[in-house]
Scaffold this active site. Structure first.
Site, PDB file in Angstrom:
ATOM      1  CD1 TRP A   1      19.230  -6.470  32.308  1.00 49.27           C
ATOM      2  CD2 TRP A   1      18.023  -5.502  33.717  1.00 49.27           C
ATOM      3  NE1 TRP A   1      18.383  -6.307  31.564  1.00 49.27           N
ATOM      4  CE2 TRP A   1      17.496  -5.626  32.443  1.00 49.27           C
ATOM      5  CE3 TRP A   1      17.336  -4.732  34.826  1.00 49.27           C
ATOM      6  CZ2 TRP A   1      16.007  -5.195  32.143  1.00 49.27           C
ATOM      7  CZ3 TRP A   1      16.031  -4.336  34.399  1.00 49.27           C
ATOM      8  CH2 TRP A   1      15.389  -4.436  33.245  1.00 49.27           C
ATOM      9  CG  ASN A   2      15.408  -9.254  36.175  1.00 48.02           C
ATOM     10  OD1 ASN A   2      16.422  -9.770  35.713  1.00 48.02           O
ATOM     11  ND2 ASN A   2      14.097  -9.748  36.139  1.00 48.02           N
TER      12      ASN A   2
ATOM     13  CE  LYS B   1      27.033 -12.071  28.986  1.00 48.84           C
ATOM     14  NZ  LYS B   1      27.030 -10.862  29.166  1.00 48.84           N
ATOM     15  N   PRO B   2      28.140 -11.775  33.990  1.00 53.19           N
ATOM     16  CG  PRO B   2      28.957  -9.936  35.277  1.00 53.19           C
ATOM     17  CD  PRO B   2      29.242 -11.178  34.779  1.00 53.19           C
TER      18      PRO B   2
ATOM     19  N   GLY C   1      17.334 -14.748  31.016  1.00 57.04           N
ATOM     20  CA  GLY C   1      17.358 -13.488  30.041  1.00 57.04           C
ATOM     21  C   GLY C   1      16.420 -13.633  28.977  1.00 57.04           C
ATOM     22  CB  SER C   2      16.022 -11.704  25.835  1.00 57.42           C
ATOM     23  OG  SER C   2      17.050 -12.223  25.120  1.00 57.42           O
TER      24      SER C   2
ATOM     25  CD  GLU D   1      13.076 -17.826  35.066  1.00 58.13           C
ATOM     26  OE1 GLU D   1      13.086 -16.506  35.518  1.00 58.13           O
ATOM     27  OE2 GLU D   1      13.140 -18.512  36.253  1.00 58.13           O
TER      28      GLU D   1
ATOM     29  CB  CYS E   1      11.779 -13.754  35.552  1.00 61.94           C
ATOM     30  SG  CYS E   1      13.391 -13.269  35.332  1.00 61.94           S
TER      31      CYS E   1
ATOM     32  CD  GLU F   1       9.444 -10.522  29.340  1.00 62.79           C
ATOM     33  OE1 GLU F   1       9.530 -11.215  30.474  1.00 62.79           O
ATOM     34  OE2 GLU F   1      10.213 -10.947  28.841  1.00 62.79           O
TER      35      GLU F   1
END
Length: 469
Positions: free
Chosen positions: A141-142, A165-166, A216-217, A238, A272, A363
């Site tokens: 989302w960022n 898939k967003p 993502g995470s 990533e 990121c 993070e």
């Protein structure tokens, strides 16, 4: 036909609140098991025909996608702003970056080539590349448009089809983005599904999916990597980072503070490769902290300050700040939950941080600058390297020998010298450690999206005299 190995998932809804105002954006249904299976089936059925499309024509389709994206830029930017709280200029900038990425891959894809090796006079080896098949692109989302265009563009131009898939934090944007892009493509070459983690797990359980491309995470990335051991899918991911900034005593402390502020506070610290921890030489620490406090206050008091993505995420950020203060960190500025609607959080500076604090080990993904003062550049470098992540790191120094020591000593995908967000267009990086695997972006991503076959070509010998003919 492959089906997911779990019970049918009841359809649920995704509700999104504007993090700037606290007002509802809207509600969308998530995909259930049948919708996910159908999406993969359609992409799988379309893949052979898409792969047979000449590479030059696939490149032309990507240019058409870029045109469609440009035509819908204002609409998509507004959806992005409302769902994630990004500033309007940043929303438009992300779309412009996405358009540029599509055009870049439109040109790179048709010239993506193999290698050759000469044997004897009548023999040669050469390689051909082939698409992997169906790519599941799971995007964040960022920076939702720019990141998605990298993965989707590279996958499509090399002959793969995509199920996208967003993030569940921007489903309205993701769904509309899919409609805009699909309008420029043959049917079912790009299919969009909305949902949260359960939808992602259904996608990665389907053995017809050949690539998992995830940004993502770290926790989700680990789950995806584990799923690939069962299906044999190729993984590009990533994931989280804990990017360090090491500041030498040879640099101007006010300039170093401006770099730290950019690295820690741009997009409310939700990039990121945002700076997550700062190591500053004791010789300039006082001047640096004074300048960084002023920078943080200017970000907080901006005419249109940016919120973090939602209140649950704000609670996580504030929890790390609070825990650090309780453990002995000193709050220079910020660190207080503001009154009012939305999910705003002030730009925050902490000093007297120690390596055992969560805010230095994990993070934060928020507008926070945790600072540790060190006695030498080498100590700062050692602290920066002592980390399980490996996404990126930055050093600020006027000495070439120290810059080169940083390049050798920091086991990360990207080492930046004297610019926290530096990088040439078309660059690629390979995350290390818990930050992921595989190249993301650039020409190298085309290699990730394809497989290679080696061909040995030789003329047969004559059965009569053994001579080649």
């Amino acid at each position: 036909m492959t089906t997911v190995d779990q019970a049918t998932v009841r359809r649920t809804e995704l509700s999104v609140v504007d993090p700037t105002t606290g007002e509802p954006v809207g509600t969308l249904p998530t995909a259930g098991e049948n919708e996910v299976v159908d999406a993969v089936s359609r992409a799988h059925a379309a893949q052979a025909g898409w792969a047979a499309t000449p590479a030059e024509q696939r490149g032309a389709y990507l240019h058409a996608m870029a045109d469609a994206l440009a035509g819908a830029a204002e609409e998509l930017a507004e959806l992005n702003r409302r769902e994630t709280g990004k500033l309007p200029a940043d929303c438009r900038g992300g779309i412009e970056a996405g358009i540029g990425t599509l055009r870049q891959y439109a040109e790179l894809g048709p010239v993506h080539r193999g290698h050759s090796l000469r044997g004897n006079d009548l023999a040669a080896d050469y390689t051909v590349t082939r698409p992997r098949g169906v790519v599941a692109a799971l995007t964040p989302w960022n920076d939702p448009v720019a990141v998605a265009m990298g993965l989707i563009g590279a996958a499509l131009v090399t002959g793969n089809t995509v199920v996208h898939k967003p993030s569940e934090r921007n489903p309205h944007l993701g769904l509309r983005l899919g409609e805009v892009l699909s309008s420029a493509l043959p049917e079912n070459v790009l299919v969009t599904v909305t949902g949260a983690g359960d939808v992602g797990r259904m996608l990665t359980a389907d053995e017809r999916v050949n690539v998992y491309a995830h940004v993502g995470s770290t926790a989700t990335g680990r789950d995806i990597a584990r799923a690939a051991t069962g299906t044999g899918a190729h993984v590009i991911r990533e994931n989280g980072g804990n990017d360090a900034l090491v500041i030498d005593e040879t640099v101007d402390p006010a300039w170093a503070a401006s770099q730290a502020a950019i690295g820690c506070f741009v997009n409310a610290g939700q990039i990121c490769t945002s700076v997550e921890r700062v190591y500053v030489h004791r010789a300039i620490a006082d001047e640096f902290l004074t300048a960084l406090e002023a920078e943080a206050d200017a970000w907080t008091n901006a005419e249109t300050p940016q919120p973090v993505v939602d209140r649950p995420h704000r609670d996580l950020v504030h929890g790390q700040v609070t825990a650090a203060v309780e453990a002995g960190a000193q709050l220079v500025t910020g660190g207080q939950l503001p009154d009012g609607p939305g999910a705003h959080y002030p730009a925050t500076v902490l000093t007297s941080c120690t390596p055992d604090m969560e805010i230095m080990r994990e993070e934060t993904f928020g507008p926070v600058a945790p600072v540790q003062v060190v006695d030498s550049f080498d100590e700062g470098l050692e602290r920066a390297a002592d980390d399980r992540y490996g996404l990126a790191a930055t050093v600020l120094t006027t000495r070439l020998d120290r810059a080169l020591r940083a390049v050798n000593g920091l086991k990360v995908g990207t080492v930046k010298v004297n610019n926290v967000f530096g990088g040439a267009p078309g660059g690629a990086a390979q995350p290390h450690g818990d930050s992921g695997e595989g190249f993301g972006y650039g020409p190298e991503l085309l290699d990730e999206m394809t497989t290679t076959s080696v061909v040995h070509l030789e003329f047969p010998q004559s059965p009569d005299n053994g001579e080649q003919r």
